[in-house]
Design a protein around this motif. Structure first.
Motif: not given
Length: 527
Positions: A50-51, A223-231, A378-381, A496-503
């Motif tokens: 759920r988080w 791309g480093v952010t996507s790489d780190v987040n995925r890993d 809005n915020g980043i997290n 447009p509405e923000n998307i919230y995924w985890g934090p």
């Protein structure tokens, strides 16, 4: 005899299960209320699922029920303790590192040891480089930022005066921020899109670079952010003893970081030669991030790979956070284009008087307020003030935080609290500039200022060290866009509405903003 053997297995299984439940029963975290699902062993994974999808709602539920104290939510690999209230925020922000560590918490969230490497985790000197070198050189490097912003904005928003052009703001912001930031991080020409024909031979050397691969530096930096987040998402699904193995086998972050080595190595070799010839200083010594990292890294006998990692880790911290922030702000500006009038009335005379200087940007109170309010809303997290307990810690309200526990503050809920901010769910662009007009408050309520009521950058001694660079870059970018373009939202005109995924808070990636270049007669001589 066979049945007796099976009995031993049952006894052993029962014993292990009993130990597991006993550990749960006597865990001090049991005393902290759970939000979002059950706290029973194994069943807590329901809360972790759920988080991911409803983290913001869970935080708000806990904030409403336990305001001024602590609650916990389940993540995939551990519990996350969430605090709220000014007293606890102030308490946590002041705690020394040997009690509550920001560095260890950040490493835990990012899984730095397994996504990047142990060296970057155990000796994060790039953070001090940002805090000391980057921040102190803002006045000197701002002209470089403006030069790159000017070119990048017009290349990524190629609007003309006679018609509206739809732009993918999030994609454009990524490219603009990446270029402007890397003008300071690695300089020209590396900060711009270039095919790497000169390095084609180098790119095919080594086991980590496939034959014919021709990735550009900015592709790697973005791309480093996507790489780190995925890993880190993958690694967090496994127990601690398996994480090193999972990181090595399935992780892509370190491999892709190594692909930047042949791109940056010729520059680094030339600078190393100059350092050997002239020492610490020489005529026209570069004043950029990669040089500052080399100054520190070579004194530590770092390899090229370790120093390149530091440069890309700074990119990891800078690009996506700033591009998301400017996207949020542009969405608000495009929803209410009348705000452009007030911003231009403030910006134009200041630029005519001083030009694009750090001091000029600091005089733009309404611009500063606009971005600070966007960040608040809005915020980043949805969380901030992350810490990891290095020992058992009793907070000021008596809550016991066991050693090894991750904790954060409920930032989104705080920033949307009507008892803290009037009409907290409403975007009020001049909220903070009005507050600065009060007697004795001119230096307060600025974008970079943190407090117990404003924590997008954290609070206390570990508040984000890069926020001063980010603030100047974002304000320069928004000011330049406001002076040079009219804008409005496509479609029904609603933000447009923000998307919230985890934090994580993500501005809508699908929204398009319509831009039209301002006529030269209305732009004067400031753009």
């Amino acid at each position: 005899m066979g049945s007796l053997d099976f009995a031993w297995y049952y006894y052993l299984g029962g014993l292990l299960l009993a130990i597991y439940f006993a550990k749960w029963f006597f865990d001090p975290l049991r005393a902290i209320p759970t939000v979002g699902g059950p706290s029973l062993p194994l069943l807590s994974y329901l809360g972790s699922a759920r988080w991911i999808r409803h983290g913001r709602d869970m935080l708000q539920e806990g904030y409403d029920k336990y305001h001024g104290s602590a609650f916990k939510v389940a993540m995939l690999d551990q519990w996350l303790v969430v605090i709220s209230g000014s007293k606890l925020i102030e308490d946590v922000g002041k705690r020394p590192d040997h009690e509550l560590s920001f560095h260890e918490a950040a490493g835990e969230f990012v899984q730095t040891k397994y996504t990047v490497g142990h060296e970057a985790h155990h000796d994060p000197y790039h953070v001090n480089v940002v805090r000391e070198k980057l921040t102190r050189n803002l006045s000197a490097i701002l002209p470089e930022i403006m030069d790159e912003l000017t070119a990048a904005v017009h290349e990524n928003i190629p609007a003309e005066e006679d018609e509206w052009l739809g732009v993918d703001v999030m994609g454009a912001a990524l490219q603009i921020v990446a270029r402007a930031s890397n003008r300071v991080f690695v300089g020209l020409p590396t900060c711009r899109f270039q095919r790497l024909a000169n390095y084609s031979a180098s790119l095919t050397e080594g086991p980590y670079i496939p034959s014919g691969h021709n990735r550009k530096y900015l592709d790697l930096a973005i791309g480093v952010t996507s790489d780190v987040n995925r890993d880190r998402t993958t690694i967090s699904m496994f127990p601690s003893f398996m994480k090193p193995f999972i990181g090595r086998i399935f992780g892509s972050s370190a491999r892709n970081m190594r692909r930047a080595i042949p791109i940056l190595k010729p520059m680094m070799d030339e600078r190393r030669r100059m350092m050997e010839k002239y020492g610490d200083d020489w005529p026209d010594k570069p004043n950029d991030m990669i040089q500052w990292v080399m100054d520190e890294g070579l004194s530590r006998n770092n390899t090229d790979e370790e120093m390149v990692q530091r440069v890309l880790l700074v990119n990891f911290a800078a690009i996506h956070t700033s591009s998301n922030s400017i996207t949020h702000a542009i969405y608000h500006l495009a929803e209410r284009p009348e705000y452009l009038i007030s911003l231009r009335e403030e910006i134009e005379p200041i630029i005519q008087e001083e030009g694009w200087t750090k001091n000029a940007i600091s005089r733009m109170w309404k611009l500063d307020s606009f971005i600070r309010e966007s960040q608040r809303l809005n915020g980043i997290n949805t969380v901030s003030l992350m810490r990891k307990a290095q020992q058992d810690v009793a907070l000021c309200d008596g809550t016991l935080i066991p050693r090894g526990t991750l904790m954060v503050a409920a930032a989104h809920s705080l920033h949307h609290d009507d008892s803290v901010y009037a009409d907290a769910d409403v975007f009020d662009p001049w909220r903070f500039s009005r507050q600065r007009e009060r007697e004795g408050e001119a230096k307060k309520h600025q974008y970079v200022n943190t407090s117990v009521d404003y924590i997008p950058f954290g609070h206390g001694k570990h508040a984000c060290p890069g926020r001063f660079f980010a603030a100047n870059e974002l304000k320069a970018m928004l000011a330049y866009i406001a002076l040079n373009f009219d804008m409005k939202l496509d479609g029904d005109g609603r933000r447009p509405e923000n998307i919230y995924w985890g934090p994580t808070v993500i501005p809508s990636p699908d929204a398009r903003v319509l831009f039209r270049k301002r006529q030269a007669s209305t732009r004067g001589r400031v753009a």
